[in-house]
Design a protein around this motif. Structure first.
Motif, short mmCIF file in Angstrom:
data_model
loop_
_atom_site.label_atom_id
_atom_site.label_comp_id
_atom_site.label_asym_id
_atom_site.label_seq_id
_atom_site.Cartn_x
_atom_site.Cartn_y
_atom_site.Cartn_z
N ASN A 138 0.81 -1.22 0.00
CA ASN A 138 0.00 0.00 0.00
C ASN A 138 0.85 1.27 0.00
N LEU A 139 2.18 1.12 -0.03
CA LEU A 139 3.06 2.27 -0.12
C LEU A 139 3.31 2.67 -1.58
N ILE A 140 2.81 1.85 -2.51
CA ILE A 140 3.01 2.10 -3.94
C ILE A 140 1.65 2.30 -4.61
N THR A 141 1.58 3.29 -5.50
CA THR A 141 0.39 3.48 -6.32
C THR A 141 0.65 2.85 -7.69
N TYR A 142 -0.09 1.78 -8.01
CA TYR A 142 0.06 1.09 -9.29
C TYR A 142 -0.98 1.61 -10.29
N VAL A 143 -0.52 1.91 -11.51
CA VAL A 143 -1.46 2.41 -12.52
C VAL A 143 -1.46 1.56 -13.79
N GLY A 144 -0.67 0.48 -13.86
CA GLY A 144 -0.65 -0.39 -15.02
C GLY A 144 0.05 0.25 -16.21
N TRP A 145 -0.11 -0.38 -17.38
CA TRP A 145 0.45 0.18 -18.61
C TRP A 145 -0.40 1.36 -19.07
N LEU A 146 0.27 2.37 -19.62
CA LEU A 146 -0.42 3.58 -20.07
C LEU A 146 -0.07 3.91 -21.50
N THR A 147 -0.95 4.62 -22.18
CA THR A 147 -0.62 5.16 -23.50
C THR A 147 0.39 6.28 -23.32
N SER A 148 1.00 6.69 -24.42
CA SER A 148 1.98 7.78 -24.36
C SER A 148 1.38 9.06 -23.81
N GLN A 149 0.15 9.34 -24.21
CA GLN A 149 -0.51 10.55 -23.74
C GLN A 149 -0.80 10.47 -22.24
N GLU A 150 -1.25 9.30 -21.79
CA GLU A 150 -1.52 9.13 -20.36
C GLU A 150 -0.23 9.22 -19.55
N LEU A 151 0.84 8.61 -20.08
CA LEU A 151 2.11 8.62 -19.37
C LEU A 151 2.68 10.02 -19.23
N SER A 152 2.44 10.86 -20.22
CA SER A 152 2.97 12.22 -20.17
C SER A 152 2.45 12.98 -18.94
N ASN A 153 1.21 12.70 -18.54
CA ASN A 153 0.67 13.34 -17.34
C ASN A 153 1.44 12.96 -16.09
N TYR A 154 1.88 11.71 -16.03
CA TYR A 154 2.65 11.26 -14.86
C TYR A 154 4.05 11.86 -14.86
N TYR A 155 4.67 11.97 -16.04
CA TYR A 155 5.97 12.64 -16.11
C TYR A 155 5.85 14.10 -15.65
N ARG A 156 4.80 14.77 -16.10
CA ARG A 156 4.64 16.19 -15.74
C ARG A 156 4.45 16.37 -14.23
N ASN A 157 3.79 15.42 -13.59
CA ASN A 157 3.41 15.58 -12.19
C ASN A 157 4.33 14.89 -11.20
#
Length: 358
Positions: free
Chosen positions: A237-256
């Motif tokens: 529970n110390l990790i937030t898992y989000v699975g595989w993402l599209t390039s557009q979805e992944l960009s949001n995680y890089y930004r944040n």
């Protein structure tokens, strides 16, 4: 100039490289691609002639179908240059080109995207891989090494320097690199891992880090999933898992995020550090294989000894927000100089042109 790109599988970085080479090439280049039918969505471009073969999973049938379709395509379209991506396509494609040599003689560019003999495996298997690579140089004009480390290792294992060319992988410049932290975690330093959950990528190190970091100070998000190896317990529970993402979805995680962790035990030349730097993010990476060519320790991020988890934990614990901005800018400048898709494409097209005048 007529160029055929061929790959037995394009999942991951191979698809990124082929897409960029096709998209960024001039209109004078006529591009063909032989790729698996089941992975066609991975190749996000319409600027080429796509030819498919069936590949439900890696195995004898998939190899036979690749070999057959590749051989037929060489005979039909008469390419000037064949660009083979990864080891299996490199092996099967060059065997076909040896057979076709009396009738078809295109220039052959081979990019292993990390030689098989660099993988942690038995001495016997490594010797077999090296023997095959040396043997098939008879039908290879140039081998693209994606890092200086890979080239040095190839020379060390007996491949001639004259056949080897270093061209770094590159990634496109993001349209938007500015992120906004979520209100509920705005007081935490955001850590991000992107990749498969396996030994090569150092996922076990990520799990150890999660268990030993301060949850009041850090938030760890993991993008990815298992591919083959399911031996790790991810009930954490110390990790937030989000699975595989599209390039557009992944960009949001890089930004944040603030920091991207890359604990790989070996890499050809990983895309994740380049993507992170393109978003002005600090990278903490293992000091293995080619990763020190991307990350400059203490300037654009930090390197840690892969055998010393304590060093990684110490680096993470000493991170302060003031240094993150400056390091992120340094990493971005390094990315612009060495690791954009334009730089990679220009260097590759220049190699093609050099081969055509020989």
């Amino acid at each position: 100039m007529k160029i055929l790109h061929a790959a037995e599988t394009i999942k991951g970085g191979v698809a990124t490289v082929i897409t960029q080479l096709i998209t960024n090439s001039s209109g004078k280049v006529d591009m063909y691609c032989l790729i698996p039918f089941q992975q066609q969505a991975e190749l996000n471009t319409a600027s080429c002639h796509k030819i498919f073969f069936q590949r439900k999973k890696r195995g004898i049938l998939a190899f036979v179908l690749f070999f057959y379709n590749f051989t037929k395509l060489i005979w039909k379209i008469r390419p000037d240059i064949v660009h083979l991506h990864s080891s299996f396509a490199g092996f099967l494609g060059r065997i076909s080109l040896v057979i076709l040599y009396p009738w078809r003689r295109p220039k052959v560019v081979y990019c292993p995207h990390a030689f098989s003999f660099l993988i942690s495996t038995s001495v016997f298997k490594k010797k077999c891989y090296i023997f095959i690579e040396k043997l098939l140089l008879i039908r290879t004009s140039k081998v693209i090494c994606v890092s200086k480390f890979e080239k040095d290792q190839a020379i060390r294992h007996g491949l001639p320097q004259s056949k080897l060319e270093v061209i770094y992988n590159g990634v496109s410049i993001p349209a938007d690199i500015n992120g906004k932290e979520k209100a509920d975690i705005e007081n935490k330093i955001q850590l991000l891992y992107v990749g498969r959950f396996d030994y090569q990528k150092g996922f076990d190190i990520i799990l150890e880090l999660a268990n030993r970091m301060n949850p009041d100070r850090f938030q760890l998000t993991v993008v990815g999933d298992f591919v083959n190896d399911h031996k790790y317990n991810i009930d954490n529970n110390l990790i937030t898992y989000v699975g595989w993402l599209t390039s557009q979805e992944l960009s949001n995680y890089y930004r944040n995020t603030h920091i991207v962790i890359v604990p790989s035990r070996w890499e050809g030349f990983a895309m994740v550090p380049l993507e992170a730097m393109s978003y002005k993010k600090v990278v903490i990476a293992a000091n293995t294989t080619s990763l020190p060519e991307a990350v400059v320790d203490g300037e654009t991020g930090y390197l840690f000894d892969i055998e010393n988890i304590e060093q990684l934990i110490s680096i993470v614990n000493k991170i302060d927000r003031k240094s993150l901005c400056e390091m992120g800018i340094n990493g971005y400048q390094r990315y612009l100089h060495y690791f954009t898709s334009d730089v990679m494409t220009n260097n590759t097209i220049q190699l093609y042109n050099q081969l055509m005048i020989k």
